[in-house]
Motif scaffolding. Sequence first.
Motif, PDB file in Angstrom:
ATOM      1  N   ALA A 128       0.212  -1.032  -0.097  1.00 54.65           N
ATOM      2  CA  ALA A 128       0.524  -0.076   0.344  1.00 54.65           C
ATOM      3  C   ALA A 128       0.792   1.461   0.085  1.00 54.65           C
ATOM      4  O   ALA A 128       0.462   2.428  -0.672  1.00 54.65           O
ATOM      5  CB  ALA A 128      -0.608  -0.053   1.558  1.00 54.65           C
ATOM      6  N   GLU A 156      -8.850  -0.216  -4.823  1.00 49.26           N
ATOM      7  CA  GLU A 156      -8.805  -0.080  -4.095  1.00 49.26           C
ATOM      8  C   GLU A 156      -9.051   0.200  -2.533  1.00 49.26           C
ATOM      9  O   GLU A 156      -9.854   0.398  -2.629  1.00 49.26           O
ATOM     10  CB  GLU A 156      -8.032   1.942  -3.819  1.00 49.26           C
ATOM     11  CG  GLU A 156      -6.575   2.218  -3.260  1.00 49.26           C
ATOM     12  CD  GLU A 156      -5.345   1.038  -2.685  1.00 49.26           C
ATOM     13  OE1 GLU A 156      -5.861  -0.245  -2.288  1.00 49.26           O
ATOM     14  OE2 GLU A 156      -4.826   0.329  -4.023  1.00 49.26           O
ATOM     15  N   SER A 157      -8.721  -0.815  -1.929  1.00 46.17           N
ATOM     16  CA  SER A 157      -8.618  -1.443  -0.426  1.00 46.17           C
ATOM     17  C   SER A 157      -8.486  -0.345   0.474  1.00 46.17           C
ATOM     18  O   SER A 157      -8.913  -0.576   1.559  1.00 46.17           O
ATOM     19  CB  SER A 157      -8.861  -2.449  -0.211  1.00 46.17           C
ATOM     20  OG  SER A 157      -7.328  -3.587   0.070  1.00 46.17           O
ATOM     21  N   ASP A 158      -6.697   0.007  -0.058  1.00 44.31           N
ATOM     22  CA  ASP A 158      -6.486   0.384   1.261  1.00 44.31           C
ATOM     23  C   ASP A 158      -6.976   2.437   1.453  1.00 44.31           C
ATOM     24  O   ASP A 158      -7.005   3.242   0.529  1.00 44.31           O
ATOM     25  CB  ASP A 158      -5.115   0.680   1.701  1.00 44.31           C
ATOM     26  CG  ASP A 158      -4.504   1.058   2.169  1.00 44.31           C
ATOM     27  OD1 ASP A 158      -4.258   2.783   2.321  1.00 44.31           O
ATOM     28  OD2 ASP A 158      -3.667   0.992   3.541  1.00 44.31           O
ATOM     29  N   HIS A 160      -5.654   5.031   2.625  1.00 40.94           N
ATOM     30  CA  HIS A 160      -4.887   6.115   2.627  1.00 40.94           C
ATOM     31  C   HIS A 160      -4.204   5.839   1.294  1.00 40.94           C
ATOM     32  O   HIS A 160      -4.152   7.169   0.468  1.00 40.94           O
ATOM     33  CB  HIS A 160      -3.460   5.450   3.353  1.00 40.94           C
ATOM     34  CG  HIS A 160      -3.739   6.013   4.654  1.00 40.94           C
ATOM     35  ND1 HIS A 160      -3.976   7.165   5.707  1.00 40.94           N
ATOM     36  CD2 HIS A 160      -3.536   4.652   5.159  1.00 40.94           C
ATOM     37  CE1 HIS A 160      -4.689   6.186   7.123  1.00 40.94           C
ATOM     38  NE2 HIS A 160      -3.838   5.288   6.543  1.00 40.94           N
TER      39      HIS A 160
END
Length: 345
Positions: A128, A156-158, A160
């Motif tokens: 990430a 996107e899973s993150d 930030h």
Amino acid sequence: MLIGEVARRSGVSTRMLRHYDALGLVRPTGRTVGGYREYSAEDVRRIFHVESLRSLGLSLKQIGLALEDPAFTPSALVGDLIRWTEDRLEREQELLKRLRAVDASAPTGWQGVLRIVELMQGLDSTSAARRQQAVLARPESVAVPAELLAGAVLSESDPHVAGALCWALARSRGDGVAMLAAGVRSEDVDIRRRAVRAIAGMSEAPGATVVLAEALGDPDTTVREHAALALGRRGVTAAVPTLVGMVVEGSHDVDAAEVLGTLSRDPGSADRITTSLVDALAARTADPAMRIRVAQALVELSGTTVPEVLRQLTHDDDRAVALVASAFVAVLEERFAEDRADEGS
């Protein structure tokens, strides 16, 4: 039949026929007096069998197993072919997406192409931190296609990395909201959540309000709540029922109460919001914790009936509810006194 005649009739080159012989796939049954390969009718049929299997995408090693191994069943072969073909198509689709992304950036030189490819490779990283760095380290002079950024946001899973991508998307030249709108209609609930969060952060983007209003009808609670909070901050009163529900259920109730307070500055909305919260208090399911949340939401409102509702709660059967309501009544009285003092000065 000699090798030249077989090659002419089958369309398989003599070089490939010799290769088949060396591998043991198709060995000619006989030899002439001069030592030349001589193929029987059965050998020719086997050649066509090999070519048919090759046309399906099998390697020569796999063809050898299919022809010689009795345990190698057609159903297993077809199943493997389907999986290999699906994998190949997925790789080719990924390549096509990359090529279109590079083309959409309208590169004027190899430096621009390399920068886009570098970004795409960074976004493919399992780290990430590296994905985020790939977005933030992009030179301002390199135009990144909005389609590439929007697609990365939706996958996107993150949080930030997603934030960095949304920042870059908002600064791109394309219509980010329009590209994210497809995500709001996705069958994948995770994609819908990401799309709504991203659009909610693009407060000034045209078209955002329309897409978020559509999301209020989503079957997923999280999608509806993100849309309601974003719409409420934009002054859209259609979000009121969802926001009231968030207070009642205790889901991001502090944020929902704050937004309801902002909406209540409109006199026409204040009474509607207060009535909805009072109706929730009257429900049989109004447990003490829920009554406290409603009281906390009421104290944020600007409606004229709020003080009376809170005074009634000071007599609640539950001591904790009564104490909280009493404290809020004191807050409102202090606020009222300060307002009167400001008016007199």
